[in-house]
Design a protein around this motif. Structure first.
Motif, PDB file in Angstrom:
ATOM      1  N   ALA A   1       0.823  -1.689  -0.195  1.00  0.00           N
ATOM      2  CA  ALA A   1      -0.075   0.026   0.114  1.00  0.00           C
ATOM      3  C   ALA A   1       0.708   1.300  -0.399  1.00  0.00           C
ATOM      4  N   LEU A   2       0.521   2.319  -1.127  1.00  0.00           N
ATOM      5  CA  LEU A   2       1.483   3.243  -0.994  1.00  0.00           C
ATOM      6  C   LEU A   2       0.450   4.605  -0.334  1.00  0.00           C
ATOM      7  N   PRO A   3       0.438   5.339   0.596  1.00  0.00           N
ATOM      8  CA  PRO A   3      -0.002   6.292   1.175  1.00  0.00           C
ATOM      9  C   PRO A   3      -0.040   7.408   0.329  1.00  0.00           C
ATOM     10  N   VAL A   4      -1.876   8.263   0.696  1.00  0.00           N
ATOM     11  CA  VAL A   4      -1.916   9.418  -0.556  1.00  0.00           C
ATOM     12  C   VAL A   4      -1.983  10.505   0.349  1.00  0.00           C
ATOM     13  N   ASP A   5      -1.418  11.191  -0.336  1.00  0.00           N
ATOM     14  CA  ASP A   5      -1.365  12.665  -0.060  1.00  0.00           C
ATOM     15  C   ASP A   5      -2.084  14.344  -0.573  1.00  0.00           C
ATOM     16  N   ASP A   6      -2.161  14.820  -0.377  1.00  0.00           N
ATOM     17  CA  ASP A   6      -3.029  15.824  -1.462  1.00  0.00           C
ATOM     18  C   ASP A   6      -2.587  15.751  -2.315  1.00  0.00           C
ATOM     19  N   ASP A   7      -1.580  15.157  -3.501  1.00  0.00           N
ATOM     20  CA  ASP A   7      -0.644  15.394  -4.695  1.00  0.00           C
ATOM     21  C   ASP A   7      -1.155  13.869  -5.575  1.00  0.00           C
TER      22      ASP A   7
ATOM     23  N   PHE B   1       0.209  -5.916 -11.212  1.00  0.00           N
ATOM     24  CA  PHE B   1      -0.513  -4.800 -11.747  1.00  0.00           C
ATOM     25  C   PHE B   1      -0.651  -3.751 -10.271  1.00  0.00           C
ATOM     26  N   MET B   2      -0.409  -2.606 -10.802  1.00  0.00           N
ATOM     27  CA  MET B   2      -0.969  -1.633  -9.813  1.00  0.00           C
ATOM     28  C   MET B   2      -2.076  -0.499 -10.166  1.00  0.00           C
ATOM     29  N   TYR B   3      -2.965  -0.239  -8.464  1.00  0.00           N
ATOM     30  CA  TYR B   3      -4.107  -0.083  -9.196  1.00  0.00           C
ATOM     31  C   TYR B   3      -3.874   1.847  -8.585  1.00  0.00           C
ATOM     32  N   VAL B   4      -4.215   2.459  -9.474  1.00  0.00           N
ATOM     33  CA  VAL B   4      -5.119   3.610  -9.085  1.00  0.00           C
ATOM     34  C   VAL B   4      -5.804   4.697  -9.482  1.00  0.00           C
ATOM     35  N   LEU B   5      -6.010   5.538  -8.101  1.00  0.00           N
ATOM     36  CA  LEU B   5      -7.214   6.810  -8.955  1.00  0.00           C
ATOM     37  C   LEU B   5      -6.563   8.078  -8.877  1.00  0.00           C
ATOM     38  N   PRO B   6      -6.242   8.350 -10.142  1.00  0.00           N
ATOM     39  CA  PRO B   6      -6.040   9.842 -10.469  1.00  0.00           C
ATOM     40  C   PRO B   6      -6.670  10.624 -10.114  1.00  0.00           C
ATOM     41  N   ASN B   7      -8.195  10.738 -10.964  1.00  0.00           N
ATOM     42  CA  ASN B   7      -9.032  12.452 -10.590  1.00  0.00           C
ATOM     43  C   ASN B   7      -9.786  12.347  -9.070  1.00  0.00           C
ATOM     44  N   PHE B   8     -10.025  13.263  -8.826  1.00  0.00           N
ATOM     45  CA  PHE B   8     -10.967  12.825  -7.363  1.00  0.00           C
ATOM     46  C   PHE B   8     -11.131  11.698  -6.689  1.00  0.00           C
ATOM     47  N   HIS B   9      -9.884  11.237  -6.334  1.00  0.00           N
ATOM     48  CA  HIS B   9      -9.673  10.281  -5.664  1.00  0.00           C
ATOM     49  C   HIS B   9     -10.836   9.142  -4.452  1.00  0.00           C
ATOM     50  N   ASN B  10     -11.392   8.016  -4.697  1.00  0.00           N
ATOM     51  CA  ASN B  10     -12.491   7.297  -3.913  1.00  0.00           C
ATOM     52  C   ASN B  10     -11.722   7.513  -2.579  1.00  0.00           C
ATOM     53  N   PRO B  11     -11.525   6.710  -1.784  1.00  0.00           N
ATOM     54  CA  PRO B  11     -12.315   8.564  -0.490  1.00  0.00           C
ATOM     55  C   PRO B  11     -11.706   9.682  -0.704  1.00  0.00           C
ATOM     56  N   VAL B  12     -10.329   9.914  -1.314  1.00  0.00           N
ATOM     57  CA  VAL B  12      -9.769  11.180  -0.625  1.00  0.00           C
ATOM     58  C   VAL B  12     -10.418  13.272  -0.928  1.00  0.00           C
ATOM     59  N   GLY B  13     -10.582  12.420  -2.874  1.00  0.00           N
ATOM     60  CA  GLY B  13     -10.759  13.773  -3.070  1.00  0.00           C
ATOM     61  C   GLY B  13     -10.057  14.091  -4.278  1.00  0.00           C
ATOM     62  N   VAL B  14      -8.373  13.774  -3.523  1.00  0.00           N
ATOM     63  CA  VAL B  14      -7.482  14.546  -3.716  1.00  0.00           C
ATOM     64  C   VAL B  14      -7.048  13.960  -5.598  1.00  0.00           C
ATOM     65  N   THR B  15      -5.961  15.288  -6.209  1.00  0.00           N
ATOM     66  CA  THR B  15      -5.770  14.003  -8.145  1.00  0.00           C
ATOM     67  C   THR B  15      -4.218  14.577  -7.949  1.00  0.00           C
ATOM     68  N   LEU B  16      -4.731  13.372  -8.563  1.00  0.00           N
ATOM     69  CA  LEU B  16      -2.740  13.243  -9.066  1.00  0.00           C
ATOM     70  C   LEU B  16      -1.930  14.344  -9.405  1.00  0.00           C
ATOM     71  N   SER B  17      -1.319  14.621  -9.011  1.00  0.00           N
ATOM     72  CA  SER B  17      -0.022  15.609  -9.946  1.00  0.00           C
ATOM     73  C   SER B  17       0.433  15.477 -11.111  1.00  0.00           C
ATOM     74  N   LEU B  18       0.712  16.279 -12.116  1.00  0.00           N
ATOM     75  CA  LEU B  18       0.878  15.934 -13.213  1.00  0.00           C
ATOM     76  C   LEU B  18       2.136  15.667 -13.125  1.00  0.00           C
TER      77      LEU B  18
ATOM     78  N   LEU C   1      -6.168  16.950 -16.709  1.00  0.00           N
ATOM     79  CA  LEU C   1      -4.478  16.408 -16.577  1.00  0.00           C
ATOM     80  C   LEU C   1      -4.433  15.171 -17.468  1.00  0.00           C
ATOM     81  N   PRO C   2      -3.494  15.327 -17.764  1.00  0.00           N
ATOM     82  CA  PRO C   2      -3.117  13.089 -19.073  1.00  0.00           C
ATOM     83  C   PRO C   2      -4.033  12.323 -19.041  1.00  0.00           C
ATOM     84  N   ALA C   3      -5.266  11.619 -18.509  1.00  0.00           N
ATOM     85  CA  ALA C   3      -4.378  10.438 -18.234  1.00  0.00           C
ATOM     86  C   ALA C   3      -3.038   9.503 -18.307  1.00  0.00           C
ATOM     87  N   LEU C   4      -2.944   8.621 -17.271  1.00  0.00           N
ATOM     88  CA  LEU C   4      -2.160   7.644 -18.007  1.00  0.00           C
ATOM     89  C   LEU C   4      -2.302   6.959 -18.102  1.00  0.00           C
ATOM     90  N   MET C   5      -2.803   6.797 -19.316  1.00  0.00           N
ATOM     91  CA  MET C   5      -3.587   6.357 -20.005  1.00  0.00           C
ATOM     92  C   MET C   5      -2.934   6.428 -21.586  1.00  0.00           C
TER      93      MET C   5
END
Ligand SMILES: Cc1ncc(COP(=O)(O)O)c(C=O)c1O
Length: 409
Positions: free
Chosen positions: A158-164, A182-199, A232-236
């Motif tokens: 598990a990798l921690p989540v911060d404001d970015d 695999f690695m599972y990530v939620l880049p936009n408006f994270h559920n549950p935290v609401g933050v977005t992964l920085s560019l 922000l651009p999708a990881l895809m």
């Protein structure tokens, strides 16, 4: 004699010990903590920020009625017939066109409609995970993904989540140390935290994952719910070959339709098709055709604008009320889109205990602990801002503020 009763003695005697009949994998299947909590919050006078529910009063019911009628009158026989597992081609073409508008390269052949993204998560677990395999997720993360993956008995790094968004400073270490499926990530408006992964992190993440040949599962149900800031651009978009992209009609149309999609390399789509065939043959043809009609008529694009406006207002109402009613020492995120924000209380509060007090004050939230893969953080909670009306939001936050003040006293 009751004519429905057969004219034979009914067998009485020892019964099956059902609990001992289930396979070992069943012990890994748990009910979602949120669904259990939702049961407690269904009294009419409780203001609930617990569910992940869209605002029902803006469901496009009239437009859906129109699309139902268009489909049934235009191609009713096809809509009601069995169909191929790969999905309804015109819908896949519309989705591909939509993805291209978001700068994600896509072709209909790589789009696979599923029964919501939730089914896609289960199918991904099924085709990737053998018991004991390592997967990487963010922490906290989407509970439904944990529920889906856990059934296949992975070990979770598990990798921690911060404001970015998810922190990747230890990603390379983890990928070097373990063979990661695999690695599972939620880049936009994270559920549950609401933050977005920085560019910067997006770019670094795809680089590191590619170096170790680890696919990224990009779960992106909220991309279109941005009411502030820039996309922000999708990881895809950043590395098409190594990313599997998931999204859904649940948040931009209606969750009750149960329609989502996977975009990924052909070799993976073929495996997912086989896995889905055994599960449910195919996603409802009728629903796929209705969604296609909604897209083709441009209704969906228009509807997304309304959703963004309504949710943007509600997020503001919620954070304004928090400024006013929450005691010092409590922190929260200010999402630029999506449905959820995340509250962190001083460590003296366990939000599972606070939840019981909150329900007495007629307000509900989801205690954060269940979103952590290792259940190791106890002073957080998730609040949904899309479902309650603005005046209920203000009143609910006032009640939650009182609950917090009492707990901190
Ligand atoms: C991050 C995430 N992924 C997947 C889902 C499941 O969505 P669906 O309704 O398409 O199954 C949700 C639903 O809340 C979600 O938040």
């Amino acid at each position: 004699m009751n004519p429905a009763t057969p004219n034979q003695p009914v067998l009485k005697g020892p019964t099956t010990d059902w609990d001992n009949k289930f396979c070992k994998r069943c012990s890994l299947m748990k009910s979602s903590a949120i669904r259990e909590i939702l049961k407690l919050t269904q009294q009419p006078d409780v203001i609930s920020f617990a569910g992940g529910l869209p605002a029902p009063e803006i469901f496009p019911i009239k437009e859906l009625e129109q699309s139902c009628s268009n489909v049934l009158n235009g191609a009713g026989e096809e809509a009601l017939q069995y169909s191929i597992t790969e999905g309804f081609l015109p819908l896949r073409q519309e989705i591909a066109a939509k993805m291209i508008r978001y700068h994600v390269e896509a072709e209909a052949a790589n789009i696979f409609p599923t029964n919501g993204s939730q089914q896609a998560l289960d199918l991904i677990g099924r085709v990737f995970i053998d018991p004991g395999d390592v997967i990487v997720t963010d922490s906290p993360t989407y509970l439904g993904a944990l529920q889906a993956f856990r059934a296949y008995a992975p070990r979770i790094e598990a990798l921690p989540v911060d404001d970015d968004g998810v922190r990747i400073d230890h990603l390379e270490e983890v990928l070097k140390k373990h063979t990661v499926r695999f690695m599972y990530v939620l880049p936009n408006f994270h559920n549950p935290v609401g933050v977005t992964l920085s560019l910067e992190r997006r770019i670094e993440m795809v680089k590191v994952a590619a170096k170790y040949g680890v696919p990224i599962i990009e779960d992106d149900p909220y991309r279109e719910l941005r009411f502030e800031g820039e996309d922000l651009p999708a990881l895809m978009t950043l590395h098409k070959e190594n990313v599997v992209y998931l999204s859904t009609f649940s948040k931009i149309l209606a969750p009750g339709l149960r329609l989502g999609w996977v975009l990924g390399p052909q070799v993976l789509i073929s495996k997912l098709v086989q896995a889905k065939q055994a599960t449910d043959l195919h996603t409802s043809t009728l629903i796929q055709m209705i969604a296609h009609d909604m897209m083709k008529r441009g209704v969906l694009a228009e509807h997304s604008k309304l959703i963004r406006k309504v949710y943007g207002e509600r997020r503001h109402v919620m954070t304004d009320a928090m400024e006013k009613f929450f005691p010092e020492g409590v922190r929260w995120t200010k999402p630029q889109g999506g449905l959820f924000l995340w509250v962190t209380t001083p460590e003296t509060i366990d939000t599972l205990d606070l939840f019981k007090e909150a329900v007495k004050h007629k307000v509900a939230f989801v205690p954060g602990v269940s979103f952590f893969p290792h259940g190791d953080v106890h002073n957080t909670m998730r609040l949904n801002f899309s479902n309650a009306k603005p005046e209920q939001i203000t009143e609910g936050i006032r009640r939650l503020g009182d609950t917090l003040k009492e707990a901190l006293r």
